[in-house]
Design a protein around this motif. Structure first.
Motif, short mmCIF file in Angstrom:
data_model
loop_
_atom_site.label_atom_id
_atom_site.label_comp_id
_atom_site.label_asym_id
_atom_site.label_seq_id
_atom_site.Cartn_x
_atom_site.Cartn_y
_atom_site.Cartn_z
N ARG A 3 0.81 -0.46 -5.29
CA ARG A 3 -0.33 0.32 -4.79
C ARG A 3 -1.60 -0.01 -5.59
NH1 ARG A 3 -2.64 2.78 -0.74
NH2 ARG A 3 -3.71 4.71 -1.25
N LYS A 4 -1.44 -0.17 -6.89
CA LYS A 4 -2.58 -0.52 -7.75
C LYS A 4 -3.19 -1.85 -7.30
CE LYS A 4 -3.63 -1.59 -12.56
NZ LYS A 4 -3.10 -1.82 -13.88
N GLU A 40 -13.61 -0.29 -0.30
CA GLU A 40 -14.69 -0.41 -1.28
C GLU A 40 -14.77 -1.83 -1.86
OE1 GLU A 40 -13.57 3.70 -0.66
OE2 GLU A 40 -12.37 2.00 -1.33
N LYS A 41 -13.63 -2.37 -2.22
CA LYS A 41 -13.58 -3.73 -2.79
C LYS A 41 -14.05 -4.76 -1.77
CE LYS A 41 -12.21 -7.14 -5.51
NZ LYS A 41 -13.29 -7.93 -6.05
N SER A 64 0.83 -1.21 0.00
CA SER A 64 0.00 0.00 0.00
C SER A 64 0.86 1.25 0.00
CB SER A 64 -0.96 0.01 1.19
OG SER A 64 -0.28 0.27 2.40
N LEU A 72 -5.26 -1.35 -4.11
CA LEU A 72 -6.51 -0.66 -4.37
C LEU A 72 -7.53 -1.55 -5.08
CD1 LEU A 72 -5.18 2.86 -5.36
CD2 LEU A 72 -6.29 2.20 -3.22
N GLU A 73 -7.04 -2.40 -5.98
CA GLU A 73 -7.94 -3.29 -6.72
C GLU A 73 -8.44 -4.47 -5.91
OE1 GLU A 73 -6.26 -4.57 -10.43
OE2 GLU A 73 -6.03 -2.51 -11.16
N SER A 101 -8.98 -2.71 -1.09
CA SER A 101 -9.52 -1.44 -0.63
C SER A 101 -10.80 -1.69 0.16
CB SER A 101 -9.83 -0.52 -1.81
OG SER A 101 -10.91 -1.03 -2.55
#
Length: 93
Positions: free
Chosen positions: A68-69, A78-79, A14, A72-73, A76
């Motif tokens: 980092r991508k 949200e995920k 992260s 987030l994928e 996160s």
């Protein structure tokens, strides 16, 4: 020999830090092997992969960019909320 999930691997990625993790338990889910870091099977394999990253600055930078991508994928808030809602829907139907 056993690890449910390497949260330190997630935390490092992260922050854009490539990681190396042993190929056990939940560790393979905590990184993209060959994209954000490497999985290793034994100390000889670990040594080889450390040397590769130290000698290949382009690969190191690629792993940094991907780290980092990946978080987030895959990890996160949200995920995780999306995945939890999906599971609840599947269980309720």
């Amino acid at each position: 020999r056993h690890e449910a999930l390497g949260t330190s691997l997630l935390e490092a990625q992260s922050c854009g830090v490539p990681v190396l993790g042993s190929n056990v338990g939940g560790i393979p889910e905590a990184l993209w092997d060959g994209q954000t870091g490497y999985l290793f099977d034994d100390f000889d394999d670990l040594e080889k992969k450390i040397k590769e990253l130290l000698e290949n600055k382009e690969k190191l930078q690629e792993f940094k960019n991907n780290s980092r991508k990946f978080i987030l994928e895959k990890f996160s808030v949200e995920k995780m909320m999306e995945d939890t809602k999906k599971l609840y829907r599947e269980l309720c139907l």
